[in-house]
Structures are given as C-alpha cells and as structure tokens.
Design an enzyme around this catalytic site. Sequence first.
Site, PDB file in Angstrom:
ATOM      1  CG  HIS A  15      78.875  19.482  76.185  1.00 14.81           C
ATOM      2  ND1 HIS A  15      79.021  19.414  75.017  1.00 14.81           N
ATOM      3  CD2 HIS A  15      77.774  19.557  76.556  1.00 14.81           C
ATOM      4  CE1 HIS A  15      78.001  19.891  74.499  1.00 14.81           C
ATOM      5  NE2 HIS A  15      76.791  20.019  75.409  1.00 14.81           N
ATOM      6  CE  LYS A  55      75.264  23.466  74.953  1.00 17.71           C
ATOM      7  NZ  LYS A  55      74.266  22.333  74.215  1.00 17.71           N
TER       8      LYS A  55
END
Length: 227
Positions: free
Chosen positions: A109, A134
């Site tokens: 992230h 991700k």
Amino acid sequence: MQIVASLTDPAQAAAAQAQGAQIIELRFDLMDGDPVEMVRQCKKRCPLPVIATLRSAQEGGRYFGSPEEWAEKIAPVIPLVDYVDVEQPFAREAGPVIAAGRAIIASHHEAQMMPLHVLFVLEQELRAYGDIPKIIVTPNNEDDLIDLIAFTRAAKKPGSTRSKSLWHWQNCWPDCRGSGPSGLRCKKRFTGISPAPAPRRQARAQASLLPPGGSGARCRGRAGRRP
C-alpha cells in the site's frame, strides 16, 4: 473479477453477500475479540471464501506489532480461511500459510503514485512469495491514472490493483455511495481473483493478470466527487 466486502464485523457477512459480495475480507486489525471466533461467526452466516487481513499501521491499518507477532496472531485462523493477506515486511513469516495450502495475497500500500518501472519491479517482488499481488497506490492526476491502467493491463494474472484516488469513483460499487450497515467498512473490486486459486508452489508456472481495463476502487461511503 470478484467483489470483495471488507468487514469489521462478521455479523454483517450475510448482508454483504446479499448485496453482491463474492469474497469476505475480515480486518482483524480493526476488530476486538478472538479472531478464530470471528471467522467462525462469519462462516455461520455465509458460505463465501474468507480473506484474513491484519493490516499494519505502516500500510494504513492498526496493527503495530513485529512480523513475528503478526505470524503468531494470524496462525490460528490460517486453517479456517481461504486467503491470507501478507504484506512485504511479513513475507518471511508466510511459510505456515503456504504449508497449509492457503493462497497468499501479497500486498503493498502506497500513499502516492509509483513510477511504472517501479510498479513492475514491485509486482515481481510480490509474486516471489504470493499467489496474487495486490498493489494500492494514490494517483494524483490523469497521467498517474493512465499509468495505473497501463500497468494493470500489462501485468500478469492473477492480481489486483486499486486506486485510493476519487478519480476512480465511477468504478465504485453503487452501494458505497450511501451509508451502509455498521461494520460494512467498504466494498472493493479485486480483479483477477478466482474463487479457489491454487496455492503457491516453488516451481509453479505463473498464470497471466487482469482482464483488459480491470482496476478496482476503494471507497468508504463518502459523497463522491467526480473529476
């Protein structure tokens, strides 16, 4: 493409399924109580696959412990879930997840947009220990958004990219625009996640990434602003 409902209350699992969720993410860093009991409550309410997530404070969550403590906290739920979200700093602790045959969502992230070449390097780093990379970034303008879409199209499958920017508001699931039930933190789209991906193996051939134009958006029920 699978729709993932990220929950802070397992009692909302059935409501999430009724609203179209296909996978449930349980954010243990935002919950109080026994994680094992939380998973059991979730599975009693709906049969959907479950992602176990213990998000670190460094990547936007509320878990403040060490990688070793992360492994200790996540270990009891590994046999009960289908996926485990493993951030890069916790990659060395992913052994028990692989041994249990569970799929790893290797996540990163970032509070800003990353250059294209850095995104491709990061993708390979995440694939080195996970089944599904991700990557969450924050585009600041249209050029950033175009780069993110280009990366999403070119990267291998399976995988997930999401934008924290409101440039992607039009891709948000419509129910995110209103106030949802308590505990239904957000709904987000993960592209390329299949209901039952094969666990990672040492010499496993890599499958190819996202369907053309696939990128997800994260929202928290706020009034939307369109560019």
